[in-house]
Structures are given as structure tokens and as C-alpha cells.
Design a protein around this motif. Sequence first.
Motif, mmCIF file in Angstrom:
data_model
loop_
_atom_site.group_PDB
_atom_site.id
_atom_site.type_symbol
_atom_site.label_atom_id
_atom_site.label_comp_id
_atom_site.label_asym_id
_atom_site.label_seq_id
_atom_site.Cartn_x
_atom_site.Cartn_y
_atom_site.Cartn_z
ATOM 1 N N LYS A 194 9.108 2.728 10.724
ATOM 2 C CA LYS A 194 7.775 1.423 9.565
ATOM 3 C C LYS A 194 6.154 1.217 11.083
ATOM 4 C CE LYS A 194 10.700 -2.359 8.639
ATOM 5 N NZ LYS A 194 10.653 -4.075 8.733
ATOM 6 N N VAL A 195 6.976 2.699 12.477
ATOM 7 C CA VAL A 195 5.384 2.072 13.259
ATOM 8 C C VAL A 195 4.777 4.106 12.383
ATOM 9 C CG1 VAL A 195 4.892 3.399 15.435
ATOM 10 C CG2 VAL A 195 6.258 1.483 14.741
ATOM 11 N N ARG A 196 5.660 4.598 11.818
ATOM 12 C CA ARG A 196 5.268 6.521 11.560
ATOM 13 C C ARG A 196 3.737 5.632 10.754
ATOM 14 N NH1 ARG A 196 5.343 10.319 7.915
ATOM 15 N NH2 ARG A 196 5.140 12.302 8.577
ATOM 16 N N ALA A 197 4.884 4.430 10.120
ATOM 17 C CA ALA A 197 3.977 4.665 8.401
ATOM 18 C C ALA A 197 2.526 3.762 8.736
ATOM 19 C CB ALA A 197 4.739 3.558 7.496
ATOM 20 N N LYS A 198 2.817 3.368 9.244
ATOM 21 C CA LYS A 198 1.312 2.283 9.906
ATOM 22 C C LYS A 198 0.733 3.581 10.470
ATOM 23 C CE LYS A 198 -0.144 -1.188 12.920
ATOM 24 N NZ LYS A 198 -0.898 -0.982 14.611
ATOM 25 N N LEU A 199 0.907 4.520 11.785
ATOM 26 C CA LEU A 199 0.467 5.558 12.145
ATOM 27 C C LEU A 199 -0.421 5.931 10.816
ATOM 28 C CD1 LEU A 199 2.696 6.265 15.488
ATOM 29 C CD2 LEU A 199 -0.053 5.318 15.259
ATOM 30 N N MET A 200 0.025 6.215 9.960
ATOM 31 C CA MET A 200 -0.017 7.487 9.176
ATOM 32 C C MET A 200 -1.802 6.570 8.317
ATOM 33 S SD MET A 200 1.521 10.288 8.976
ATOM 34 C CE MET A 200 0.808 11.137 7.899
ATOM 35 N N GLU A 201 -1.302 5.507 7.996
ATOM 36 C CA GLU A 201 -2.127 4.879 7.284
ATOM 37 C C GLU A 201 -3.553 4.711 8.415
ATOM 38 O OE1 GLU A 201 -2.912 0.181 5.748
ATOM 39 O OE2 GLU A 201 -1.106 0.776 5.320
ATOM 40 N N GLU A 202 -3.304 4.374 9.185
ATOM 41 C CA GLU A 202 -4.951 4.491 9.887
ATOM 42 C C GLU A 202 -5.212 5.507 10.121
ATOM 43 O OE1 GLU A 202 -3.218 2.922 14.175
ATOM 44 O OE2 GLU A 202 -3.150 0.880 13.310
ATOM 45 N N LEU A 203 -3.875 6.658 10.358
ATOM 46 C CA LEU A 203 -4.550 8.191 10.049
ATOM 47 C C LEU A 203 -5.729 8.438 9.180
ATOM 48 C CD1 LEU A 203 -5.146 11.051 11.867
ATOM 49 C CD2 LEU A 203 -3.235 11.340 10.194
ATOM 50 N N HIS A 204 -5.434 7.893 7.762
ATOM 51 C CA HIS A 204 -5.641 7.659 6.261
ATOM 52 C C HIS A 204 -7.376 7.821 6.408
ATOM 53 C CE1 HIS A 204 -5.956 9.141 2.766
ATOM 54 N NE2 HIS A 204 -6.269 7.320 2.080
ATOM 55 N N GLY A 205 -7.007 6.268 7.050
ATOM 56 C CA GLY A 205 -8.816 5.420 7.074
ATOM 57 C C GLY A 205 -9.515 6.412 7.538
ATOM 58 N N GLN A 206 -8.665 6.698 9.387
ATOM 59 C CA GLN A 206 -10.416 7.750 10.769
ATOM 60 C C GLN A 206 -9.948 9.175 9.241
ATOM 61 O OE1 GLN A 206 -11.176 6.479 13.152
ATOM 62 N NE2 GLN A 206 -10.347 4.607 12.252
ATOM 63 N N GLN A 207 -9.292 9.834 8.999
ATOM 64 C CA GLN A 207 -9.685 10.938 7.481
ATOM 65 C C GLN A 207 -11.032 10.938 6.986
ATOM 66 O OE1 GLN A 207 -8.234 13.964 8.562
ATOM 67 N NE2 GLN A 207 -10.368 14.651 7.586
ATOM 68 N N GLN A 208 -10.927 9.811 5.934
ATOM 69 C CA GLN A 208 -11.971 9.417 5.287
ATOM 70 C C GLN A 208 -13.438 8.933 5.963
ATOM 71 O OE1 GLN A 208 -10.160 5.791 3.478
ATOM 72 N NE2 GLN A 208 -9.460 6.650 1.130
ATOM 73 N N LEU A 209 -13.507 8.085 7.309
ATOM 74 C CA LEU A 209 -14.882 8.079 7.695
ATOM 75 C C LEU A 209 -14.849 10.280 7.980
ATOM 76 C CD1 LEU A 209 -13.610 5.309 10.092
ATOM 77 C CD2 LEU A 209 -15.542 5.342 8.223
ATOM 78 N N VAL A 210 -14.171 10.358 8.511
ATOM 79 C CA VAL A 210 -14.519 12.035 9.260
ATOM 80 C C VAL A 210 -14.974 12.736 7.868
ATOM 81 C CG1 VAL A 210 -14.214 14.253 9.750
ATOM 82 C CG2 VAL A 210 -13.331 12.327 10.936
ATOM 83 N N GLN A 249 -16.667 11.089 5.342
ATOM 84 C CA GLN A 249 -17.986 10.921 4.884
ATOM 85 C C GLN A 249 -19.187 11.516 5.834
ATOM 86 O OE1 GLN A 249 -17.320 6.513 4.903
ATOM 87 N NE2 GLN A 249 -16.189 6.341 2.772
ATOM 88 N N VAL A 250 -18.791 11.623 7.166
ATOM 89 C CA VAL A 250 -19.947 12.094 7.994
ATOM 90 C C VAL A 250 -19.969 13.006 7.432
ATOM 91 C CG1 VAL A 250 -20.232 12.724 10.785
ATOM 92 C CG2 VAL A 250 -19.263 10.528 9.713
ATOM 93 N N ASP A 251 -18.567 13.986 7.531
ATOM 94 C CA ASP A 251 -19.332 15.238 7.315
ATOM 95 C C ASP A 251 -19.901 15.702 6.326
ATOM 96 O OD1 ASP A 251 -17.652 16.601 9.005
ATOM 97 O OD2 ASP A 251 -15.515 16.840 7.690
ATOM 98 N N TYR A 252 -19.619 14.512 5.056
ATOM 99 C CA TYR A 252 -20.453 14.626 4.054
ATOM 100 C C TYR A 252 -22.165 14.460 4.241
ATOM 101 C CZ TYR A 252 -22.959 13.915 -0.796
ATOM 102 O OH TYR A 252 -23.643 13.549 -1.752
ATOM 103 N N MET A 253 -22.426 13.496 5.149
ATOM 104 C CA MET A 253 -23.644 13.464 5.331
ATOM 105 C C MET A 253 -24.139 14.538 6.244
ATOM 106 S SD MET A 253 -23.289 9.706 6.511
ATOM 107 C CE MET A 253 -24.462 9.686 6.998
ATOM 108 N N ILE A 254 -23.119 15.312 6.455
ATOM 109 C CA ILE A 254 -24.225 16.226 7.922
ATOM 110 C C ILE A 254 -23.837 17.218 6.554
ATOM 111 C CG2 ILE A 254 -23.856 18.033 9.636
ATOM 112 C CD1 ILE A 254 -21.648 16.174 10.309
ATOM 113 N N TYR A 255 -23.516 16.888 5.773
ATOM 114 C CA TYR A 255 -23.860 18.737 4.525
ATOM 115 C C TYR A 255 -25.036 18.447 3.519
ATOM 116 C CZ TYR A 255 -23.045 20.868 -0.270
ATOM 117 O OH TYR A 255 -23.767 21.393 -1.172
#
Length: 66
Positions: free
Chosen positions: A26-42, A44-50
Motif C-alpha cells: 500500500k505504501v509503495r502504491a501511494k509512493l508510485m502515485e505521487e511519483l507519477h504526479g511529479q513526473q507529469q509536472l516535470v 509539463q515543464v520540459d514542454y514549456m522549455i521546449y
Amino acid sequence: MTITEIEAMTESGEKTVEEKLLVLKKVRAKLMEELHGQQQLVDQVDYMIYTLKSKPSQTAPAEGGL
């Protein structure tokens, strides 16, 4: 959540191995969900830079000049 907190959740002698594994999964699943959200932000920022690099350079006109 820190590793110390996670370890504390599984160190209870009252829990079976199966229960401890369930907690960790359960902890791992929660961490993976948070990681996925942070990856989406990264992404989006990469696209803005591009997009900024792809546009022709736009500099502000000098003060007082036309």
C-alpha cells in the motif's frame, strides 16, 4: 513519509508477514502515485522549455527607442 516511519509500520510483532507485506504494498502504491504526479509536472515543464527554445528569440526593445 520517511523510511523510518515505514519501518515502524512493519516492526510491530503483532502483525503477520502477510499483513506487513500488505502495508508495504500500500505504501509503495501511494509512493508510485505521487511519483507519477511529479513526473507529469516535470513533463509539463520540459514542454514549456521546449516551446520557449523553439520560438524565435524575442527581446524587449531598448528603452526610449523605437
